[in-house]
Design an enzyme around this catalytic site. Structure first.
Site, PDB file in Angstrom:
ATOM      1  N   ASP A  53       0.589  -1.405   0.277  1.00 37.17           N
ATOM      2  CA  ASP A  53      -0.173  -0.074   0.204  1.00 37.17           C
ATOM      3  C   ASP A  53       0.931   1.701  -0.069  1.00 37.17           C
ATOM      4  O   ASP A  53       0.279   2.562  -0.674  1.00 37.17           O
ATOM      5  CB  ASP A  53      -0.997  -0.013   1.068  1.00 37.17           C
ATOM      6  CG  ASP A  53      -1.815  -0.807   1.374  1.00 37.17           C
ATOM      7  OD1 ASP A  53      -2.950  -1.355   0.359  1.00 37.17           O
ATOM      8  OD2 ASP A  53      -2.465  -1.261   1.966  1.00 37.17           O
ATOM      9  N   TYR A 169      -5.386   4.409   9.304  1.00 35.35           N
ATOM     10  CA  TYR A 169      -5.342   5.515  10.816  1.00 35.35           C
ATOM     11  C   TYR A 169      -6.991   5.148  11.254  1.00 35.35           C
ATOM     12  O   TYR A 169      -6.140   5.818  11.736  1.00 35.35           O
ATOM     13  CB  TYR A 169      -4.601   6.371  10.240  1.00 35.35           C
ATOM     14  CG  TYR A 169      -3.838   6.683  11.038  1.00 35.35           C
ATOM     15  CD1 TYR A 169      -4.049   7.065  12.392  1.00 35.35           C
ATOM     16  CD2 TYR A 169      -3.293   8.502  11.621  1.00 35.35           C
ATOM     17  CE1 TYR A 169      -3.104   6.857  14.118  1.00 35.35           C
ATOM     18  CE2 TYR A 169      -2.076   9.046  12.689  1.00 35.35           C
ATOM     19  CZ  TYR A 169      -2.373   8.373  13.603  1.00 35.35           C
ATOM     20  OH  TYR A 169      -2.257   9.218  15.151  1.00 35.35           O
TER      21      TYR A 169
END
Length: 267
Positions: A53, A169
Site C-alpha cells: 500500500d 489510520y
C-alpha cells in the site's frame, strides 16, 4: 463509485510497470516483465504497481505531481495490500487487466500555514492528520464551513479521512469505516481528552474543514498528508479536490468497495 469502463482493449493500450524496491517485489516482477511489452510511466495509459500500500500511495502521488493521471492496477507484494489485488504467480496480467473494474477515488487537498508564515499544499489519498510534536497535548480549534464546531479540542491529534483511507489510520483511531461513493468524510479525534465524549463526526465531502492550533509555540503540532509532513503548523484547510480524480482497478469480487464492506465484520 465505479468509473466508466475502459474504451479500448488492454492490448491496444500502453502499460507501464512500477516495482517496489523490496526483494519480494523485484523477484516477482521478473515473471511479469517477461509476459508483456512495457513503456515508461510518462507514456502509459495504465500503470501496474507491484508492492504494498505504501508503494501504491507513492506511485499515485507521483502521478498527481506530474499532472498525468491514468488507471492503476496493484499487485500485492507487501503486507496488508488493501489498495492492491492478490498476487498469483502464473496468471496472465493482460487477462486480469481486461477483466478488472475501475473505481474512482477523490483525494483531499491540504493547505497548511506554518508558524513562520510558509504556506504549502499537498494532496492526500488516505487522510490528513494533525499530531502533537511534544509530550504536551495539542489544543485545536475545529471549524467546518467557516463555523466553529469545537472551540478547544484537547487531544493527541485529529484526522480527516476519505472513504478509501477510512480503514487505515482512521480505523486504528476508532473512526468509522466509510463505503466508497458515500459522499462523506470522517473527522476523527486521536486520543481526545476534552471534550471527553466527542467521538468524531461524519461530514459531507463538500465540507471545508479548518483546524487551528491553539498555543502553537507551547504545544507544537505537525500535519501529515499521507506520507508528507509539515512541522510547526498554525492552521490547515482541508477539502476534497474534485479536479484530480484517481482510478484504481480491481479484480472482480476483490474491489475496494467489497473489501471496505467486509472490513466492518472483522472481529
Amino acid at each position: 463509485m465505479k468509473a466508466p469502463c475502459m474504451p479500448t482493449s488492454v492490448l491496444e493500450r500502453k502499460i507501464a510497470l512500477a516495482v517496489s524496491p523490496t526483494e519480494r517485489a523485484r523477484k516477482a516482477s521478473r515473471e511479469v516483465q517477461a509476459a508483456h511489452e512495457w513503456v515508461a510511466l510518462d507514456e502509459a495509459d495504465i500503470v501496474v504497481v507491484m508492492g504494498g500500500d505504501g508503494f501504491m500511495l507513492q506511485t499515485l502521488h507521483q502521478m498527481l505531481e506530474r499532472g498525468k493521471i491514468v488507471p492503476v492496477y496493484g499487485l500485492n507484494l507487501g503486507t496488508v495490500g488493501f489498495l492492491m489485488n492478490l498476487w498469483r504467480s502464473g496468471d496472465s496480467i493482460v487477462r486480469r487487466l481486461e477483466q478488472a473494474q475501475s473505481y474512482e477515488v477523490l483525494p483531499l487537498s491540504m493547505t497548511a500555514t506554518t508558524m513562520a508564515g510558509e504556506r504549502v499544499t499537498y494532496p492526500a489519498i488516505n487522510e490528513v492528520s494533525l499530531l502533537r510534536e511534544t509530550r504536551q497535548t495539542a489544543k485545536i480549534e475545529v471549524s467546518v464551513n467557516n463555523a466553529v464546531r469545537i472551540s478547544e479540542l484537547v487531544c493527541d491529534g485529529v484526522l480527516v479521512a476519505t472513504p478509501a483511507g477510512s480503514t487505515a489510520y482512521n480505523l486504528s483511531a476508532n473512526g468509522p469505516i466509510l463505503p466508497l461513493g458515500c459522499g462523506m468524510l470522517a473527522l476523527t479525534p486521536i486520543s481526545p481528552f476534552r471534550p471527553r465524549r466527542w467521538k468524531g463526526a461524519l461530514l459531507p465531502d463538500s465540507s471545508r474543514i479548518s483546524l487551528r492550533v491553539l498555543e502553537p509555540s507551547k504545544r507544537p503540532v505537525s500535519a501529515v498528508a499521507d506520507q508528507r509532513e509539515v512541522r510547526d503548523i498554525r492552521d490547515i484547510q482541508i477539502a476534497i479536490d474534485p479536479n484530480r480524480r484517481l482510478s484504481l482497478m480491481f479484480d472482480p469480487g476483490h474491489s475496494l468497495d467489497d473489501r471496505i464492506s467486509a472490513e466492518q465484520f472483522i472481529v
